[in-house]
Design a protein around this motif. Sequence first.
Motif, PDB file in Angstrom:
ATOM      1  N   ASP A 116      54.036  43.737  47.454  1.00 38.35           N
ATOM      2  CA  ASP A 116      53.563  42.256  46.884  1.00 38.35           C
ATOM      3  C   ASP A 116      54.957  41.433  46.411  1.00 38.35           C
ATOM      4  O   ASP A 116      55.675  41.950  45.795  1.00 38.35           O
ATOM      5  N   THR A 117      54.773  40.198  47.301  1.00 35.18           N
ATOM      6  CA  THR A 117      56.144  39.346  47.001  1.00 35.18           C
ATOM      7  C   THR A 117      55.969  38.521  45.892  1.00 35.18           C
ATOM      8  O   THR A 117      57.092  37.987  45.403  1.00 35.18           O
ATOM      9  N   LEU A 118      54.779  38.304  45.591  1.00 34.71           N
ATOM     10  CA  LEU A 118      54.632  37.487  44.323  1.00 34.71           C
ATOM     11  C   LEU A 118      54.673  38.010  42.976  1.00 34.71           C
ATOM     12  O   LEU A 118      55.215  37.528  41.842  1.00 34.71           O
ATOM     13  N   VAL A 119      53.774  39.058  43.045  1.00 36.22           N
ATOM     14  CA  VAL A 119      53.827  39.806  41.602  1.00 36.22           C
ATOM     15  C   VAL A 119      54.004  40.837  41.594  1.00 36.22           C
ATOM     16  O   VAL A 119      53.633  41.952  42.454  1.00 36.22           O
ATOM     17  N   PRO A 120      55.113  41.505  40.852  1.00 39.97           N
ATOM     18  CA  PRO A 120      55.601  42.828  40.997  1.00 39.97           C
ATOM     19  C   PRO A 120      54.551  44.032  40.481  1.00 39.97           C
ATOM     20  O   PRO A 120      53.680  43.734  39.611  1.00 39.97           O
ATOM     21  N   TRP A 121      54.737  44.974  41.409  1.00 41.63           N
ATOM     22  CA  TRP A 121      53.413  45.804  41.208  1.00 41.63           C
ATOM     23  C   TRP A 121      53.410  46.478  39.615  1.00 41.63           C
ATOM     24  O   TRP A 121      52.233  47.085  39.243  1.00 41.63           O
ATOM     25  N   GLN A 122      54.684  46.418  39.067  1.00 40.01           N
ATOM     26  CA  GLN A 122      54.681  46.997  37.667  1.00 40.01           C
ATOM     27  C   GLN A 122      53.996  46.156  36.764  1.00 40.01           C
ATOM     28  O   GLN A 122      53.415  46.833  35.640  1.00 40.01           O
ATOM     29  N   ARG A 123      53.662  45.050  37.058  1.00 41.38           N
ATOM     30  CA  ARG A 123      52.402  44.144  36.414  1.00 41.38           C
ATOM     31  C   ARG A 123      51.070  44.791  35.941  1.00 41.38           C
ATOM     32  O   ARG A 123      50.452  44.944  35.016  1.00 41.38           O
ATOM     33  N   SER A 124      50.798  45.369  36.998  1.00 41.60           N
ATOM     34  CA  SER A 124      49.492  46.340  37.032  1.00 41.60           C
ATOM     35  C   SER A 124      49.593  47.683  36.275  1.00 41.60           C
ATOM     36  O   SER A 124      48.543  47.837  35.484  1.00 41.60           O
ATOM     37  N   GLN A 125      51.071  48.156  36.297  1.00 39.04           N
ATOM     38  CA  GLN A 125      51.101  49.154  35.400  1.00 39.04           C
ATOM     39  C   GLN A 125      51.047  49.087  34.052  1.00 39.04           C
ATOM     40  O   GLN A 125      50.506  49.715  33.376  1.00 39.04           O
ATOM     41  N   THR A 126      51.333  48.032  33.576  1.00 39.83           N
ATOM     42  CA  THR A 126      51.480  47.539  32.151  1.00 39.83           C
ATOM     43  C   THR A 126      49.780  47.377  31.937  1.00 39.83           C
ATOM     44  O   THR A 126      49.739  47.796  30.728  1.00 39.83           O
ATOM     45  N   LEU A 127      49.134  46.951  32.823  1.00 37.35           N
ATOM     46  CA  LEU A 127      47.746  46.616  32.375  1.00 37.35           C
ATOM     47  C   LEU A 127      47.017  48.224  32.427  1.00 37.35           C
ATOM     48  O   LEU A 127      46.420  48.300  31.254  1.00 37.35           O
ATOM     49  N   ALA A 128      47.323  48.874  33.156  1.00 33.72           N
ATOM     50  CA  ALA A 128      46.793  50.432  33.058  1.00 33.72           C
ATOM     51  C   ALA A 128      47.174  51.231  32.034  1.00 33.72           C
ATOM     52  O   ALA A 128      46.738  52.080  31.302  1.00 33.72           O
ATOM     53  N   ASP A 129      48.481  51.009  31.676  1.00 31.09           N
ATOM     54  CA  ASP A 129      48.965  51.669  30.092  1.00 31.09           C
ATOM     55  C   ASP A 129      48.644  51.294  29.103  1.00 31.09           C
ATOM     56  O   ASP A 129      48.280  52.217  28.028  1.00 31.09           O
ATOM     57  N   ALA A 130      48.272  49.962  28.982  1.00 28.83           N
ATOM     58  CA  ALA A 130      47.708  49.452  27.591  1.00 28.83           C
ATOM     59  C   ALA A 130      46.232  49.378  27.495  1.00 28.83           C
ATOM     60  O   ALA A 130      45.733  49.137  26.360  1.00 28.83           O
ATOM     61  N   GLY A 186      38.760  37.471  34.937  1.00 28.52           N
ATOM     62  CA  GLY A 186      38.009  38.941  34.656  1.00 28.52           C
ATOM     63  C   GLY A 186      38.518  39.332  33.061  1.00 28.52           C
ATOM     64  O   GLY A 186      37.861  39.808  32.527  1.00 28.52           O
ATOM     65  N   LEU A 187      39.876  39.431  32.946  1.00 27.40           N
ATOM     66  CA  LEU A 187      40.455  39.868  31.784  1.00 27.40           C
ATOM     67  C   LEU A 187      39.916  39.026  30.511  1.00 27.40           C
ATOM     68  O   LEU A 187      39.640  39.325  29.357  1.00 27.40           O
ATOM     69  N   TRP A 202      47.742  40.083  36.235  1.00 26.12           N
ATOM     70  CA  TRP A 202      48.661  40.466  35.294  1.00 26.12           C
ATOM     71  C   TRP A 202      48.184  39.737  34.009  1.00 26.12           C
ATOM     72  O   TRP A 202      47.073  39.307  33.841  1.00 26.12           O
ATOM     73  N   SER A 203      48.945  40.309  32.823  1.00 21.24           N
ATOM     74  CA  SER A 203      48.384  39.742  31.281  1.00 21.24           C
ATOM     75  C   SER A 203      49.325  39.058  30.922  1.00 21.24           C
ATOM     76  O   SER A 203      49.123  38.522  29.726  1.00 21.24           O
ATOM     77  N   SER A 244      49.976  29.993  34.312  1.00 21.43           N
ATOM     78  CA  SER A 244      51.417  30.434  34.030  1.00 21.43           C
ATOM     79  C   SER A 244      51.566  30.715  32.533  1.00 21.43           C
ATOM     80  O   SER A 244      52.323  31.137  31.999  1.00 21.43           O
ATOM     81  N   ALA A 245      50.488  30.176  31.959  1.00 21.19           N
ATOM     82  CA  ALA A 245      50.754  30.173  30.402  1.00 21.19           C
ATOM     83  C   ALA A 245      49.771  31.497  29.878  1.00 21.19           C
ATOM     84  O   ALA A 245      49.827  31.760  28.709  1.00 21.19           O
ATOM     85  N   PHE A 246      49.107  32.032  30.679  1.00 25.46           N
ATOM     86  CA  PHE A 246      48.192  33.214  30.476  1.00 25.46           C
ATOM     87  C   PHE A 246      49.006  34.342  29.576  1.00 25.46           C
ATOM     88  O   PHE A 246      50.033  34.602  30.413  1.00 25.46           O
ATOM     89  N   ASP A 247      48.530  34.736  28.412  1.00 22.09           N
ATOM     90  CA  ASP A 247      49.363  35.768  27.765  1.00 22.09           C
ATOM     91  C   ASP A 247      48.176  36.405  27.006  1.00 22.09           C
ATOM     92  O   ASP A 247      48.125  35.845  25.577  1.00 22.09           O
ATOM     93  N   ILE A 248      47.742  37.595  27.184  1.00 21.73           N
ATOM     94  CA  ILE A 248      47.139  38.438  26.175  1.00 21.73           C
ATOM     95  C   ILE A 248      47.799  39.855  26.212  1.00 21.73           C
ATOM     96  O   ILE A 248      46.935  40.861  26.051  1.00 21.73           O
ATOM     97  N   ASP A 249      48.914  39.906  26.383  1.00 26.62           N
ATOM     98  CA  ASP A 249      49.500  41.523  26.278  1.00 26.62           C
ATOM     99  C   ASP A 249      49.105  42.040  24.812  1.00 26.62           C
ATOM    100  O   ASP A 249      48.700  43.315  24.897  1.00 26.62           O
TER     101      ASP A 249
END
Length: 281
Positions: free
Chosen positions: A228-242, A113-114, A133-134, A205-210
């Motif tokens: 979430d055991t696989l993806v730290p929830w802060q990765r979603s915070q990064t999306l919302a902030d940016a 989607g991103l 994640w981004s 693993s290679a996806f990077d659009i920060d």
Amino acid sequence: MHSDTPASYGPKNSEMRNTMHYEIHGLTSPNAPTIVLSSGLGGAAKFWQPQLADFTQDYRVITYDQYGTNKSVGELPANYSISDMADELAALLKKLEVQVCHFVGHALGGLVGLQLSLSKPDLLQSLVLVNAWSSPNPHTLRCFDIRKALLAANRKDMYLQLQALLLYPPDWIAANARHLEEEEAHLLNHFPNVDNLLARIAALSAFDIDGELPEIKTPTLAVANKDDTLVPWQRSQTLADAMPNAVLSVMEYGGHASSITVPSAFNKLVLEYLQRLRQRA
């Protein structure tokens, strides 16, 4: 209703063709508001079964098996990427004459989607990114390294047990042990093509659009789970902030697959967000 359609494979493989399995649920009018549901690593349309009864009340819902998974049979090429996955979905939606849609993506599906929001921004009315994640992060990459090691050792049974540990909260696993054992036995007998699975892991693993996140203007709900055991929830915070039009909603419980473990709460969260968008329009 379901069908298959040919779709163009992607910019690096424009001469190749594939068959994408898709299903259409709920409202049948092509003018009906449309939700497209995109799954994570497994790529299966059936991942979204717990959402269909609620989502189809007011929407036409499209689910699909991502290329190289389940009923969308094919061999993935070298250097397969999230961009290829986005191009394949865009071609499918063009075939279905979908002009605009709401997009809900889980994990890898959120990455699709991103990417679509960058390559086809006019196609998306909104994005719901579920534990997405981004860019790569060390914790998630460790989890996928273990998955790859199990595949290399031909321990598909252990791969499936690890998968449950990464997807679901411990108490949910304990309460659903028999169901998981039956499901894992079925999946072991229908295990996906390992080369395709490794190609998909490499792509996510290679996806990077920060650096491109500020360019994404699509109204977005980033959904994260604190457990979430696989993806730290802060990765979603990064999306919302940016992202300029993104908001964050953090669920306390549900694990990586809250759409399965707490479907009522998940469905309510998503549908209320979409309703707010409709009221603003």
